[in-house]
Design a protein around this motif. Sequence first.
Motif, PDB file in Angstrom:
ATOM      1  N   THR A 199      -1.419 -16.970   2.523  1.00  0.00           N
ATOM      2  CA  THR A 199      -0.308 -16.019   2.551  1.00  0.00           C
ATOM      3  C   THR A 199       0.564 -16.217   3.793  1.00  0.00           C
ATOM      4  O   THR A 199       0.060 -16.473   4.888  1.00  0.00           O
ATOM      5  CB  THR A 199      -0.837 -14.571   2.529  1.00  0.00           C
ATOM      6  OG1 THR A 199      -1.645 -14.335   3.685  1.00  0.00           O
ATOM      7  CG2 THR A 199      -1.682 -14.334   1.283  1.00  0.00           C
ATOM      8  N   ARG A 200       1.876 -16.094   3.598  1.00  0.00           N
ATOM      9  CA  ARG A 200       2.795 -16.240   4.735  1.00  0.00           C
ATOM     10  C   ARG A 200       2.677 -15.057   5.686  1.00  0.00           C
ATOM     11  O   ARG A 200       2.870 -15.199   6.898  1.00  0.00           O
ATOM     12  CB  ARG A 200       4.236 -16.364   4.245  1.00  0.00           C
ATOM     13  CG  ARG A 200       4.539 -17.615   3.437  1.00  0.00           C
ATOM     14  CD  ARG A 200       6.010 -17.998   3.567  1.00  0.00           C
ATOM     15  NE  ARG A 200       6.297 -18.416   4.933  1.00  0.00           N
ATOM     16  CZ  ARG A 200       6.081 -19.651   5.388  1.00  0.00           C
ATOM     17  NH1 ARG A 200       5.576 -20.578   4.604  1.00  0.00           N
ATOM     18  NH2 ARG A 200       6.384 -19.949   6.622  1.00  0.00           N
ATOM     19  N   SER A 207       3.187  -4.336   6.014  1.00  0.00           N
ATOM     20  CA  SER A 207       3.576  -5.735   5.887  1.00  0.00           C
ATOM     21  C   SER A 207       4.399  -5.889   4.610  1.00  0.00           C
ATOM     22  O   SER A 207       5.367  -5.156   4.420  1.00  0.00           O
ATOM     23  CB  SER A 207       2.331  -6.632   5.852  1.00  0.00           C
ATOM     24  OG  SER A 207       2.692  -7.994   5.761  1.00  0.00           O
ATOM     25  N   TYR A 208       4.002  -6.802   3.738  1.00  0.00           N
ATOM     26  CA  TYR A 208       4.709  -7.038   2.488  1.00  0.00           C
ATOM     27  C   TYR A 208       3.721  -7.169   1.335  1.00  0.00           C
ATOM     28  O   TYR A 208       2.585  -7.613   1.514  1.00  0.00           O
ATOM     29  CB  TYR A 208       5.547  -8.326   2.557  1.00  0.00           C
ATOM     30  CG  TYR A 208       6.817  -8.182   3.357  1.00  0.00           C
ATOM     31  CD1 TYR A 208       8.035  -7.908   2.724  1.00  0.00           C
ATOM     32  CD2 TYR A 208       6.801  -8.312   4.742  1.00  0.00           C
ATOM     33  CE1 TYR A 208       9.199  -7.770   3.458  1.00  0.00           C
ATOM     34  CE2 TYR A 208       7.969  -8.187   5.472  1.00  0.00           C
ATOM     35  CZ  TYR A 208       9.165  -7.908   4.825  1.00  0.00           C
ATOM     36  OH  TYR A 208      10.320  -7.783   5.554  1.00  0.00           O
ATOM     37  N   ALA A 209       4.181  -6.776   0.165  1.00  0.00           N
ATOM     38  CA  ALA A 209       3.494  -7.105  -1.082  1.00  0.00           C
ATOM     39  C   ALA A 209       4.268  -8.242  -1.737  1.00  0.00           C
ATOM     40  O   ALA A 209       5.495  -8.296  -1.653  1.00  0.00           O
ATOM     41  CB  ALA A 209       3.433  -5.893  -2.004  1.00  0.00           C
ATOM     42  N   ASP A 239      16.169 -12.985  -0.037  1.00  0.00           N
ATOM     43  CA  ASP A 239      16.673 -11.903  -0.881  1.00  0.00           C
ATOM     44  C   ASP A 239      15.576 -11.239  -1.715  1.00  0.00           C
ATOM     45  O   ASP A 239      15.836 -10.711  -2.785  1.00  0.00           O
ATOM     46  CB  ASP A 239      17.780 -12.428  -1.794  1.00  0.00           C
ATOM     47  CG  ASP A 239      17.313 -13.541  -2.715  1.00  0.00           C
ATOM     48  OD1 ASP A 239      16.157 -14.002  -2.566  1.00  0.00           O
ATOM     49  OD2 ASP A 239      18.092 -13.951  -3.603  1.00  0.00           O
ATOM     50  N   GLY A 240      14.319 -11.286  -1.233  1.00  0.00           N
ATOM     51  CA  GLY A 240      13.245 -10.568  -1.900  1.00  0.00           C
ATOM     52  C   GLY A 240      12.525 -11.336  -2.989  1.00  0.00           C
ATOM     53  O   GLY A 240      11.762 -10.749  -3.758  1.00  0.00           O
ATOM     54  N   LEU A 264       9.006  -9.968  -3.638  1.00  0.00           N
ATOM     55  CA  LEU A 264       8.649  -9.747  -2.245  1.00  0.00           C
ATOM     56  C   LEU A 264       9.179  -8.390  -1.802  1.00  0.00           C
ATOM     57  O   LEU A 264      10.395  -8.156  -1.820  1.00  0.00           O
ATOM     58  CB  LEU A 264       9.248 -10.871  -1.393  1.00  0.00           C
ATOM     59  CG  LEU A 264       9.011 -10.876   0.106  1.00  0.00           C
ATOM     60  CD1 LEU A 264       7.531 -10.958   0.434  1.00  0.00           C
ATOM     61  CD2 LEU A 264       9.774 -12.059   0.737  1.00  0.00           C
ATOM     62  N   ARG A 265       8.251  -7.487  -1.410  1.00  0.00           N
ATOM     63  CA  ARG A 265       8.640  -6.104  -1.109  1.00  0.00           C
ATOM     64  C   ARG A 265       7.914  -5.619   0.140  1.00  0.00           C
ATOM     65  O   ARG A 265       6.738  -5.934   0.330  1.00  0.00           O
ATOM     66  CB  ARG A 265       8.277  -5.186  -2.259  1.00  0.00           C
ATOM     67  CG  ARG A 265       8.746  -5.624  -3.628  1.00  0.00           C
ATOM     68  CD  ARG A 265       8.089  -4.818  -4.706  1.00  0.00           C
ATOM     69  NE  ARG A 265       8.463  -5.259  -6.059  1.00  0.00           N
ATOM     70  CZ  ARG A 265       7.875  -4.826  -7.164  1.00  0.00           C
ATOM     71  NH1 ARG A 265       6.888  -3.961  -7.095  1.00  0.00           N
ATOM     72  NH2 ARG A 265       8.277  -5.263  -8.342  1.00  0.00           N
ATOM     73  N   LYS A 266       8.603  -4.827   0.952  1.00  0.00           N
ATOM     74  CA  LYS A 266       7.927  -4.189   2.085  1.00  0.00           C
ATOM     75  C   LYS A 266       6.925  -3.177   1.569  1.00  0.00           C
ATOM     76  O   LYS A 266       7.191  -2.457   0.598  1.00  0.00           O
ATOM     77  CB  LYS A 266       8.951  -3.495   2.993  1.00  0.00           C
ATOM     78  CG  LYS A 266       9.755  -4.481   3.843  1.00  0.00           C
ATOM     79  CD  LYS A 266      10.606  -3.760   4.873  1.00  0.00           C
ATOM     80  CE  LYS A 266      11.308  -4.754   5.763  1.00  0.00           C
ATOM     81  NZ  LYS A 266      12.138  -4.082   6.797  1.00  0.00           N
ATOM     82  N   SER A 267       5.772  -3.112   2.209  1.00  0.00           N
ATOM     83  CA  SER A 267       4.720  -2.184   1.763  1.00  0.00           C
ATOM     84  C   SER A 267       4.405  -1.167   2.856  1.00  0.00           C
ATOM     85  O   SER A 267       4.912  -1.249   3.952  1.00  0.00           O
ATOM     86  CB  SER A 267       3.456  -2.968   1.406  1.00  0.00           C
ATOM     87  OG  SER A 267       2.997  -3.701   2.503  1.00  0.00           O
TER      88      SER A 267
END
Length: 267
Positions: A199-200, A207-209, A239-240, A264-267
Amino acid sequence: MTAALPELAEGDFYYQDLGRGRFRSTIHAQGAWNEHEQHMAPASGLLADRLERHEPRSDMRMARLSYEILGLIPGGEFEVRTTTLRPGRTIELLQAELMAAGRAIIRATAWRMITSDTSGVAAVEDVPIPSPHDCKPYDGASVWPGGYIRSLEMRVAEGHRPGAGKVWLRTDHPLTDAKDSTDMARLVGLVDTANGIATRVPPGKGSYAFPNLDLQIHMHRRPEGEWLGLDNAVSFGADGIGLTSTVLHDVAGPFGRAEQILTLRKS
């Protein structure tokens, strides 16, 4: 997300075969993003297994599997429906749908192609990765929760880093309680793990989902054995949207590629 936990089957396998196309998942098929969902990996293996059994032909094999994830995959009981979309003498297109609560949750299509002897011109450009015996044990459960991740034995090659890595996977758990799936179906049932091996960014709160919406698998030969090797690279756009790209290996070498598009979304 929160939801009532499903009624699961018990056993050292991923799915209990209830007959007539119905199945019930065990804790070993549990997903990593939510405890009430299934992981895509064993679900995709089961669909590959059902597609292999659909009107089988000894002169053909599946060369491409394309999965569309239409919603969260609920744990518990579900149905798999298979059909032939495009019959043919040398090429056929098959479809399998995982149905839960009256909805299609995963739709898989497979191109099945006639085989012939092309050994005289066979060649592969992808580079083999170190064997599982030359790699170190890797604890995927230290990064990801869920019963599916705990069901795996994992080994990691040197140079593993956020965004790229080489990891081998295997499992002692058969796809179903019948224990009669092919190596191809069982190895396909591990491929979706690719999105989580390097995972990046760390998954989870703050973090991110980055769940994948699809899984595309192309195979230039039929895989064999119990180990699946993943030579993996993860790209995040601005851009997500992201992309996980993987060269697939068994112990004999590369056998295909997989691609997964990510939200890609902020969690």
